[in-house]
Design a protein around this motif. Structure first.
Motif: not given
Ligand SMILES: [Fe+2]
Ligand SMILES: [Fe+2]
Length: 383
Positions: A174, A208, A211, A288
């Motif tokens: 990530e 991201e 994440h 995602e």
């Molecule tokens: Fe991701």
């Protein structure tokens, strides 16, 4: 195809303003025969069964599973990504169709003498590819990246250690995805892309980062020690500024990587019984899927404006269809699914179905909508 994958495919087609299965006037790729064959082979050999593809050129004839070229392609598949020396036992079945599809690929199922270890191949999430290899930072002992969440640890210490390693790997992937989107932002600007795409790219970078923080948090909790990322090497990341390279990066990182990441996270969330982990997986799956839709929208925009890039798109899709995706190589752990760990056969199945039932039909639909077929392009050139 299960409900999660079917839903993902439907939503991605809708994001492009397309309807699955009707755009080309023919049905989407039917994976049932390969699925049945996979099940039969999998019952006997379990981890040694793989789906692989042979490239024969657009609409070329698919040879029988006994043909030498098919056996060679199976061994090439096992040899890809330094996959650990697995040897082909036999090709169990295939091809899926008599003729290759638009992208020139024929699918088969093969049995190997040991599990094909594709650990060096593309990993979960949007990979940050540099010279076709995923670039990751290393894990460091640090606490500032871990979002702390009150979460129970499993009583089984072996399972806790596996979860710590699993979430560290996800966190590093990530973390690398942030760099992939940072590069994508620069690439978008280099080709004068519209602001809608740039805004979506910036939002994806924020996703991201979140994440990575969530995943480092789970890794720190399960491992009982703080973990975060070290420096990420950037040399070579912008070595090729051509529009073909940009298209290839988006296809491999976004159209393949993010679509598969969304499908895998959704499947892991469905099976997960631990509410905190499940919530993280659902959040990742949702984001995602949006990132995958962004990749496909970008390709749609690019092909609409630059139809001459259709061959480059076709090559990138062909490259992705024959690439293998795998992450963990350790044995499945009892009770792992309840904690969000997918077993190897489930991940392989998701990978094969995502490529055959989502990516390939979406790519065909885009080609049909935005780009002229090869023959027409050739005719134009002659005229
Ligand atoms: Fe991701
Ligand atoms: Fe993503």
């Amino acid at each position: 195809m299960d409900r999660n994958l079917d839903g993902l495919r439907h939503r991605l087609f809708l994001a492009l303003g397309l309807v699955a299965g009707t755009t080309l006037g023919s049905s989407c790729l039917d994976t049932a025969p390969i699925d049945e064959c996979f099940d039969v082979a999998d019952e006997e050999y379990d981890d040694e069964v793989e789906v692989f593809t042979l490239d024969v050129g657009q609409y070329g004839e698919c040879p029988s599973e006994r043909h030498r070229s098919v056996k060679e392609a199976a061994q090439d598949y096992a040899d890809s990504c330094m996959a650990g020396g697995a040897k082909l036992r036999y090709v169990a079945c295939g091809p899926l169709e008599d003729r290759a599809d638009y992208f020139g690929t024929c699918e088969y199922v093969a049995v190997f003498d040991k599990p094909v270890d594709l650990d060096q191949c593309v990993s979960i999430g949007r990979p940050f590819l540099v010279h076709a290899a995923p670039r990751l930072a290393s894990a460091y002992a640090r606490s500032d990246w871990a979002l702390d969440r009150a979460i129970e640890r499993p009583a089984d210490e072996r399972l806790a250690a596996r979860l710590a390693a699993h979430w560290t790997a996800i966190a590093l992937a990530e973390h690398a995805s942030v760099a992939a989107f940072a590069r994508f932002a620069l690439q978008l600007m280099s080709i004068a892309a519209p602001p809608e795409l740039l805004r979506a790219c910036q939002a994806a970078m924020v996703d991201e980062t979140r994440h990575a923080q969530l995943a480092f948090g789970l890794a720190s909790r399960f491992g009982d020690a703080p973990v975060g990322p070290g420096p990420l090497e950037l040399d070579g990341a912008l070595a090729d500024p051509s529009i073909e390279a940009i298209l290839r990066d988006v296809v491999l990182e976004g159209c393949f990587g993010e679509t598969r990441a969304a499908a895998e996270a959704r499947a892991a969330a469905s099976a997960c019984e631990q509410p905190e982990v499940r919530a993280v997986l659902e959040r990742i799956a949702e984001d995602e899927e949006r990132h995958a839709a962004l990749a496909w929208r970008f390709v749609g925009w690019l092909l609409a404006h630059r139809p001459a890039l259709a061959p480059a798109f076709e090559r990138a899709i062909g490259q992705g269809l024959v690439a293998a995706f795998e992450r963990e190589t350790e044995d499945d752990l009892e009770g792992g699914r309840a904690w969000g760990l997918l077993d190897r056969s489930a991940r392989r199945r998701i990978d094969a179905q995502t490529r055959a039932s989502i990516v390939a039909p979406l790519a065909r639909a885009l080609m049909a909508r935005f780009a002229k077929p090869w023959t027409e392009l050739a005719r134009d050139r002659v005229a």
